[in-house]
Design an enzyme around this catalytic site. Structure first.
Site, PDB file in Angstrom:
ATOM      1  N   ASP A  21      34.820  57.187  -2.255  1.00 45.19           N
ATOM      2  CA  ASP A  21      36.010  57.412  -1.407  1.00 45.19           C
ATOM      3  C   ASP A  21      35.712  57.658   0.077  1.00 45.19           C
ATOM      4  OD1 ASP A  21      36.998  57.391  -3.989  1.00 45.19           O
ATOM      5  OD2 ASP A  21      37.575  59.490  -4.004  1.00 45.19           O
ATOM      6  N   LYS A  82      41.725  54.229  -7.356  1.00 43.23           N
ATOM      7  CA  LYS A  82      41.964  55.265  -8.358  1.00 43.23           C
ATOM      8  C   LYS A  82      42.956  56.284  -7.814  1.00 43.23           C
ATOM      9  CE  LYS A  82      37.909  58.087  -7.049  1.00 43.23           C
ATOM     10  NZ  LYS A  82      38.601  59.335  -6.671  1.00 43.23           N
ATOM     11  N   CYS A 118      36.568  64.983  -5.196  1.00 44.75           N
ATOM     12  CA  CYS A 118      36.221  63.770  -5.951  1.00 44.75           C
ATOM     13  C   CYS A 118      34.737  63.698  -6.300  1.00 44.75           C
ATOM     14  CB  CYS A 118      36.655  62.542  -5.168  1.00 44.75           C
ATOM     15  SG  CYS A 118      38.460  62.422  -5.000  1.00 44.75           S
TER      16      CYS A 118
END
Length: 203
Positions: A21, A82, A118
């Protein structure tokens, strides 16, 4: 907690990189973002030279943008969009078990943002499924240094190897006689930028 030294090895052909990410909208919010990006770019480029497979995720890319253009992710699996915080989505898990030339990797090198969200959720899931996780501290960050450092400590407590970009490069190459070592020298000589992980000595 002592870790079996055999578990700390990064073996070529049994190791993959997860890029978590690192997206455009995070650029102004993440602590030491530019330095994290430079260290990560060094690591990614070195691992590409050594043909280490890579997998990339993007958290809600419609809102947070795409993976930053500084990263050469050509040849990587993904990016996989996601919504859950862990990278271990059903889609990514399906790719993971064949990521190393059709085989399941033993070790995952983990970089990205945010360390306490994350990245940590990914590390927890990977450890639950039996992977050795090497979290690259100078390639991970959060909006605050406090969240970042505490997340690294929590990951260490669950058995992750907390490491640095240059340490990973040398663990993969293992030997100065490696056929790619000369190609790696220019990257190795590129300074790894300080990101506040340890006090600076005044001596």
């Amino acid at each position: 907690m002592a870790i079996n030294p055999a578990k700390a090895i990064l073996q070529h052909g049994k190791t993959a990189l997860f890029i978590c990410d690192v997206q455009e909208k995070f650029a102004k919010a993440i602590f030491q973002f530019d330095r994290i990006v430079q260290n990560s770019t060094k690591l990614i480029n070195a691992l590409k030279i050594m043909n280490v497979p890579m997998l990339v995720s993007e958290q809600n890319p419609k809102s947070l943008g795409k993976t930053i253009p500084e990263f050469d992710i050509s040849g990587a699996k993904g990016p996989f969009a996601k919504m859950q915080f862990s990278m271990c989505t059903p889609e990514i898990n399906k790719e993971l078990v064949t990521l190393c030339d059709g085989q399941r990797p033993e070790s995952i090198i983990l970089i990205g943002v945010e360390t306490h969200v994350c990245v940590e959720n990914t590390a927890v899931d990977l450890r639950r499924h039996g992977y050795e996780v090497h979290t690259v501290a100078d390639c991970c960050s959060s909006r605050t240094q406090e969240d970042r450092l505490l997340a690294l400590k929590r990951m260490r407590d669950i058995g992750c190897h907390i490491t640095t970009s240059e340490n990973v490069i040398f663990k993969i190459v293992r030997d100065a006689s490696h056929e790619q070592f000369k190609n790696l020298l220019a990257l190795i000589k590129t300074p790894t930028l300080y990101t506040g992980l340890a006090p600076v000595s005044k001596i």
